[in-house]
Scaffold this active site. Structure first.
Site, short mmCIF file in Angstrom:
data_model
loop_
_atom_site.label_atom_id
_atom_site.label_comp_id
_atom_site.label_asym_id
_atom_site.label_seq_id
_atom_site.Cartn_x
_atom_site.Cartn_y
_atom_site.Cartn_z
N ASP A 199 0.87 -1.18 0.00
CA ASP A 199 0.00 0.00 0.00
C ASP A 199 0.90 1.23 0.00
O ASP A 199 1.59 1.50 0.98
CB ASP A 199 -0.88 -0.04 1.26
CG ASP A 199 -1.97 1.04 1.25
OD1 ASP A 199 -1.93 1.91 0.37
OD2 ASP A 199 -2.84 1.00 2.15
N ASP A 210 -3.78 7.03 -3.80
CA ASP A 210 -3.67 5.99 -2.78
C ASP A 210 -4.17 4.69 -3.41
O ASP A 210 -5.35 4.58 -3.76
CB ASP A 210 -4.51 6.39 -1.57
CG ASP A 210 -4.45 5.38 -0.43
OD1 ASP A 210 -3.72 4.39 -0.54
OD2 ASP A 210 -5.16 5.60 0.58
N HIS A 279 -12.04 5.89 2.33
CA HIS A 279 -12.06 7.24 2.89
C HIS A 279 -11.97 8.27 1.76
O HIS A 279 -11.47 7.99 0.67
CB HIS A 279 -10.87 7.44 3.83
CG HIS A 279 -9.56 6.98 3.26
ND1 HIS A 279 -8.72 7.80 2.55
CD2 HIS A 279 -8.96 5.75 3.27
CE1 HIS A 279 -7.66 7.11 2.15
NE2 HIS A 279 -7.78 5.86 2.57
N HIS A 287 -6.67 11.05 4.93
CA HIS A 287 -7.96 10.63 5.47
C HIS A 287 -8.77 11.87 5.76
O HIS A 287 -8.59 12.52 6.79
CB HIS A 287 -7.77 9.80 6.75
CG HIS A 287 -7.32 8.40 6.50
ND1 HIS A 287 -7.70 7.33 7.28
CD2 HIS A 287 -6.52 7.88 5.55
CE1 HIS A 287 -7.14 6.22 6.82
NE2 HIS A 287 -6.40 6.53 5.77
N GLU A 313 -11.31 1.05 -0.76
CA GLU A 313 -10.42 -0.05 -0.38
C GLU A 313 -11.20 -1.04 0.48
O GLU A 313 -11.98 -0.65 1.33
CB GLU A 313 -9.18 0.45 0.35
CG GLU A 313 -9.41 1.17 1.65
CD GLU A 313 -8.11 1.61 2.31
OE1 GLU A 313 -7.11 0.87 2.23
OE2 GLU A 313 -8.11 2.70 2.91
N GLU A 408 -7.15 -1.66 -3.39
CA GLU A 408 -7.58 -0.26 -3.23
C GLU A 408 -7.32 0.53 -4.50
O GLU A 408 -6.30 0.36 -5.16
CB GLU A 408 -6.81 0.38 -2.07
CG GLU A 408 -7.08 1.85 -1.86
CD GLU A 408 -6.30 2.43 -0.69
OE1 GLU A 408 -6.71 3.46 -0.15
OE2 GLU A 408 -5.25 1.84 -0.33
#
Length: 427
Positions: A199, A210, A279, A287, A313, A408
């Site tokens: 990640d 992300d 998120h 976040h 994710e 994700e």
């Protein structure tokens, strides 16, 4: 010099007139019969030099990426326009957005922001393409993390807070689902029977991509990895403007309900990890305000809105489907909305100055502090955490002996369509 040519009539030879100026006839020094006479240059003037041909500069072909990746994507996409992600039209009441001139005009105003995000996404794709080939059992976690981070820094042309790593590279193993990156001295080695979650993030001007994937080397874990992939894409398909967050969670959970896995003669249900979420993402804030559940009956009827960027994710587990903080902390981030706090410890003050300069509100890890030359900072770091200025994010783990997987993507709810910014040929 203008020169006129007269047409010959009958047997007359052609005559030349050169602006009333006399010319000097010269004979060839060699006594060859039948040689033609030549006309010399005008008296007092030398013959004009031959014009040099302008050599056209050959256009340089676009560079191709090396292995390991070292060429910045700006040198590959020389027009500085980066590829659009995979787009999907909105449905039902929002279908009008696809052809709305008003919505297209709104997008044009945000073209630079979109391009920054796509540049970060292209870096992510190229770095992970190499990582997925290069990561093999026998490598240490530090080697894996640095392989990814070195590639990211080179391809994005790391430059302070303008471009660089979005957050520490997560390389969580087996029952550990998230927020593990090795600290200095970590001797953990990747094994054939490990399930590795990779990640990592990339940012350009604070626009963060992300995206995460799971690697397994033993095919007995294929179903676990497949479940995470299918559930994440179910969530992406459901997401859109005016969609309730609880509806996304229900779509994800339904996929997980259909999966089970047999490991060493025992069958396990594959469960969503109920206290991990997707998120929303904002500039320099990984976040942001909204959490995207991955279970049904979450009760969150908050709706997604136009212009939002979010990470869809999903995590799944063969264990209890619930994680707790466990192990040595490596991830930290300056609290986004932290008020001014008077700090008494000088080491905490100097460390905060370093964090503000190099990371701002982007997450960082202890290895990153080591890299920029910070030493003996643990007491200062603990002081910042206890004062609420910095937040610690320890590893998140399910029961020991269980296995977890993750997939994700970053998506953008543009005015006219939904764009999966981080989509690539691999996933």
């Amino acid at each position: 010099m203008a020169i006129e040519m007269q047409q010959a009539t009958g047997k007359d030879a052609p005559k030349e007139k050169i602006d009333d100026k006399s010319v000097v006839a010269t004979e060839d020094k060699h006594d060859s019969a039948g040689e033609e006479e030549t006309v010399a240059a005008t008296a007092g003037e030398s013959a004009p030099a031959k014009k040099k041909k302008n050599k056209k500069k050959k256009k340089k072909a676009p560079k191709t990426q090396t292995e390991p990746p070292t060429i910045p994507v700006s040198q590959i996409y020389t027009n500085k326009v980066y590829p659009e992600g995979e787009t999907h039209e909105y449905l039902d009441d929002n279908h009008y957005r696809t052809t709305s001139e008003e919505k297209r005009a709104e997008e044009r105003l945000k073209a630079d922001d979109y391009n920054d995000l796509r540049r970060a996404a292209e870096v992510h794709r190229q770095v992970r393409a190499y990582a997925r080939k290069a990561i093999q059992p026998g490598m240490t976690m530090i080697e894996i993390a640095e392989l990814i981070e070195n590639g990211t820094r080179a391809l994005v042309e790391e430059n302070g807070l303008e471009a660089g790593i979005g957050f520490p590279t997560g390389v969580s193993l087996n029952h550990c689902a998230a927020h593990y990156t090795p600290n200095a001295g970590d001797k953990t080695v990747l094994a054939y029977d490990d399930v590795l979650k990779v990640d990592f993030g990339v940012h350009v001007n604070g626009r963060i991509v992300d995206s995460a994937f799971t690697m397994n080397f033993n095919p007995k874990f294929d179903k676990l990895v497949e479940a995470a992939r299918e559930a994440t894409y179910a969530g992406i398909k459901e997401a859109g403007i005016d969609v309730r967050l609880c509806d996304i969670g229900a779509a994800v959970h339904e996929v997980y309900d259909s999966y089970e896995i047999e490991l060493d003669g025992k069958t396990y249900d594959i469960k969503p990890i109920r206290n991990l979420n997707g998120h929303t993402i904002e500039p320099y804030r990984i976040h942001a305000g909204k959490s995207v559940p991955i279970i049904r009956n979450s009760g969150d009827e908050t709706k997604l809105e136009e212009g939002e960027q979010l990470a869809i994710e999903t995590f799944c587990s063969t264990g209890r489907g619930y994680v707790v903080e466990e192990g040595e902390c490596s991830h930290y981030a300056k609290s986004f909305d932290s008020p001014y706090v008077p700090l008494r410890l000088p080491r905490a003050k100097s460390l905060l100055s370093t964090i503000n300069k190099h990371f701002g509100t982007l997450p960082f890890c202890r290895r990153y502090l080591d890299r920029i030359g910070e030493e003996k900072y643990l007491m200062g770091l603990r002081n910042l955490v206890s004062a609420g200025v910095v937040t610690a994010y320890p590893p998140l783990c399910d029961t020991k002996g269980s296995y977890t997987a993750q997939l994700e993507h970053t998506i953008l709810l543009r005015p006219t369509c939904k764009e999966i910014v981080s989509k690539g040929d691999d996933y």
